[in-house]
Design a protein around this motif. Sequence first.
Motif, PDB file in Angstrom:
ATOM      1  N   PHE A   1      57.150  60.469 -26.773  1.00 33.65           N
ATOM      2  CA  PHE A   1      56.167  59.991 -25.801  1.00 33.65           C
ATOM      3  C   PHE A   1      54.924  59.557 -26.555  1.00 33.65           C
ATOM      4  O   PHE A   1      54.414  60.280 -27.416  1.00 33.65           O
ATOM      5  N   LEU A   2      54.397  58.366 -26.250  1.00 35.34           N
ATOM      6  CA  LEU A   2      53.234  57.838 -26.939  1.00 35.34           C
ATOM      7  C   LEU A   2      52.143  57.476 -25.948  1.00 35.34           C
ATOM      8  O   LEU A   2      52.414  56.967 -24.855  1.00 35.34           O
ATOM      9  N   GLU A   3      50.887  57.746 -26.344  1.00 34.98           N
ATOM     10  CA  GLU A   3      49.746  57.278 -25.577  1.00 34.98           C
ATOM     11  C   GLU A   3      49.664  55.753 -25.670  1.00 34.98           C
ATOM     12  O   GLU A   3      50.305  55.122 -26.513  1.00 34.98           O
ATOM     13  N   PHE A   4      48.825  55.139 -24.843  1.00 38.82           N
ATOM     14  CA  PHE A   4      48.819  53.692 -24.670  1.00 38.82           C
ATOM     15  C   PHE A   4      48.650  52.919 -25.965  1.00 38.82           C
ATOM     16  O   PHE A   4      49.434  52.038 -26.296  1.00 38.82           O
ATOM     17  N   ASP A   5      47.596  53.211 -26.729  1.00 37.19           N
ATOM     18  CA  ASP A   5      47.246  52.372 -27.867  1.00 37.19           C
ATOM     19  C   ASP A   5      47.737  52.910 -29.201  1.00 37.19           C
ATOM     20  O   ASP A   5      47.329  52.411 -30.244  1.00 37.19           O
TER      21      ASP A   5
ATOM     22  N   ARG B   1      56.848  54.677 -18.332  1.00 35.64           N
ATOM     23  CA  ARG B   1      57.070  55.385 -17.078  1.00 35.64           C
ATOM     24  C   ARG B   1      56.128  56.581 -16.928  1.00 35.64           C
ATOM     25  O   ARG B   1      55.332  56.882 -17.815  1.00 35.64           O
ATOM     26  N   TYR B   2      56.269  57.255 -15.795  1.00 36.26           N
ATOM     27  CA  TYR B   2      55.437  58.410 -15.467  1.00 36.26           C
ATOM     28  C   TYR B   2      55.795  59.600 -16.343  1.00 36.26           C
ATOM     29  O   TYR B   2      56.974  59.877 -16.585  1.00 36.26           O
ATOM     30  N   GLU B   3      54.767  60.269 -16.833  1.00 35.38           N
ATOM     31  CA  GLU B   3      54.952  61.474 -17.654  1.00 35.38           C
ATOM     32  C   GLU B   3      54.975  62.683 -16.726  1.00 35.38           C
ATOM     33  O   GLU B   3      53.952  63.076 -16.143  1.00 35.38           O
ATOM     34  N   THR B   4      56.158  63.285 -16.563  1.00 33.00           N
ATOM     35  CA  THR B   4      56.339  64.355 -15.574  1.00 33.00           C
ATOM     36  C   THR B   4      55.575  65.628 -15.920  1.00 33.00           C
ATOM     37  O   THR B   4      55.281  66.434 -15.041  1.00 33.00           O
ATOM     38  N   SER B   5      55.248  65.815 -17.196  1.00 35.52           N
ATOM     39  CA  SER B   5      54.539  67.039 -17.578  1.00 35.52           C
ATOM     40  C   SER B   5      53.032  66.930 -17.389  1.00 35.52           C
ATOM     41  O   SER B   5      52.307  67.914 -17.569  1.00 35.52           O
ATOM     42  N   SER B   6      52.509  65.726 -17.036  1.00 35.88           N
ATOM     43  CA  SER B   6      51.082  65.544 -16.832  1.00 35.88           C
ATOM     44  C   SER B   6      50.722  65.750 -15.368  1.00 35.88           C
ATOM     45  O   SER B   6      51.575  65.756 -14.478  1.00 35.88           O
ATOM     46  N   ASN B   7      49.446  65.917 -15.121  1.00 29.73           N
ATOM     47  CA  ASN B   7      48.931  66.026 -13.768  1.00 29.73           C
ATOM     48  C   ASN B   7      47.526  65.452 -13.746  1.00 29.73           C
ATOM     49  O   ASN B   7      46.980  65.032 -14.767  1.00 29.73           O
ATOM     50  N   CYS B   8      46.913  65.432 -12.562  1.00 31.68           N
ATOM     51  CA  CYS B   8      45.585  64.825 -12.427  1.00 31.68           C
ATOM     52  C   CYS B   8      44.535  65.553 -13.254  1.00 31.68           C
ATOM     53  O   CYS B   8      43.621  64.931 -13.809  1.00 31.68           O
TER      54      CYS B   8
ATOM     55  N   GLY C   1      42.123  64.200 -21.043  1.00 31.76           N
ATOM     56  CA  GLY C   1      42.184  62.948 -21.777  1.00 31.76           C
ATOM     57  C   GLY C   1      43.583  62.467 -22.084  1.00 31.76           C
ATOM     58  O   GLY C   1      43.775  61.634 -22.975  1.00 31.76           O
ATOM     59  N   GLN C   2      44.601  62.955 -21.365  1.00 26.33           N
ATOM     60  CA  GLN C   2      45.982  62.541 -21.600  1.00 26.33           C
ATOM     61  C   GLN C   2      46.459  61.641 -20.464  1.00 26.33           C
ATOM     62  O   GLN C   2      46.093  61.836 -19.311  1.00 26.33           O
ATOM     63  N   SER C   3      47.286  60.664 -20.824  1.00 24.21           N
ATOM     64  CA  SER C   3      47.740  59.678 -19.853  1.00 24.21           C
ATOM     65  C   SER C   3      48.793  60.258 -18.921  1.00 24.21           C
ATOM     66  O   SER C   3      49.611  61.092 -19.320  1.00 24.21           O
ATOM     67  N   ILE C   4      48.768  59.803 -17.670  1.00 22.77           N
ATOM     68  CA  ILE C   4      49.820  60.155 -16.721  1.00 22.77           C
ATOM     69  C   ILE C   4      51.038  59.260 -16.954  1.00 22.77           C
ATOM     70  O   ILE C   4      52.177  59.701 -16.840  1.00 22.77           O
ATOM     71  N   TYR C   5      50.788  57.995 -17.277  1.00 21.79           N
ATOM     72  CA  TYR C   5      51.859  57.073 -17.637  1.00 21.79           C
ATOM     73  C   TYR C   5      51.822  56.843 -19.142  1.00 21.79           C
ATOM     74  O   TYR C   5      50.751  56.865 -19.763  1.00 21.79           O
ATOM     75  N   GLY C   6      52.978  56.624 -19.739  1.00 28.97           N
ATOM     76  CA  GLY C   6      53.023  56.424 -21.179  1.00 28.97           C
ATOM     77  C   GLY C   6      54.278  55.700 -21.608  1.00 28.97           C
ATOM     78  O   GLY C   6      55.110  55.293 -20.796  1.00 28.97           O
TER      79      GLY C   6
ATOM     80  N   VAL D   1      60.119  56.258 -26.333  1.00 29.39           N
ATOM     81  CA  VAL D   1      61.058  55.625 -27.255  1.00 29.39           C
ATOM     82  C   VAL D   1      62.139  56.644 -27.597  1.00 29.39           C
ATOM     83  O   VAL D   1      61.840  57.799 -27.929  1.00 29.39           O
ATOM     84  N   ASN D   2      63.397  56.213 -27.502  1.00 34.60           N
ATOM     85  CA  ASN D   2      64.528  57.093 -27.784  1.00 34.60           C
ATOM     86  C   ASN D   2      65.217  56.676 -29.079  1.00 34.60           C
ATOM     87  O   ASN D   2      65.445  55.492 -29.323  1.00 34.60           O
ATOM     88  N   GLY D   3      65.564  57.692 -29.925  1.00 34.97           N
ATOM     89  CA  GLY D   3      66.245  57.452 -31.182  1.00 34.97           C
ATOM     90  C   GLY D   3      67.717  57.103 -30.975  1.00 34.97           C
ATOM     91  O   GLY D   3      68.225  57.120 -29.854  1.00 34.97           O
TER      92      GLY D   3
END
Length: 233
Positions: free
Chosen positions: A180-184, A198-205, A212-217, A220-222
Amino acid sequence: MNEKTFVCAGFGQEFLPAYTVESKLSPASMKYKIVGGERQSVEIYLDAGEEVKSESSAMEYRIGQVHIETKYNWRLLFNWEWDGFQGFGFDNVYQNVGNDIATVCISPRNGGQILAIDLSIYGSLLVTPGLFWASLGNIQSTYKVQSHTDLIQISGTGIVFLTGHGCLNLIHLRDCDEMFLEFDTLVGFNANMRYDYRYETSSNCLTFCLGGQSIYGKFVNGPGIVITQSMRK
């Protein structure tokens, strides 16, 4: 444990990269050296007839008989595609037209770190626009949209030079790994890897507003390699 390579430098210090790749294309004739501290350059040594391509306004200096030509991809005018190095279709070609070895020193316009990737070793890449800025060898680049994200697909045989801010991290993912990667923070990844936004299920408002963590991110899968940057744009 995943294999991981860090390329970073302290401010004001002489820097030799921890990760450089010898080209399988022509290791005897296509040579380069990445130099500098927090703002890096690459010296490229060209035999007669050899050339290097870069984004416009990249050259610091040249030694020897070097011919410079600026090219434009006219497909952009009609197809509204981004191509080339910075997404505008313009790039410079530096060719050694003499008989002796010529030196061309170039640097990315964003003044960031430099990472060299040999496509004959790692294969085709998808890269964030603006972070692919120079190449040696037979390299092609095309614009691509994947999962609502603008990307530049780089393929061919030779070395590509990527740039970023802060530390450039090259991470090898196994076939069972998901990143999982942040936007930039994303620089690029192998073109055959599964990528999703897509939506990061482990995040919340609360995490989004105060942590400071994104809800969407970006996911990438190996298996394959992923290149990240530590500093946001």
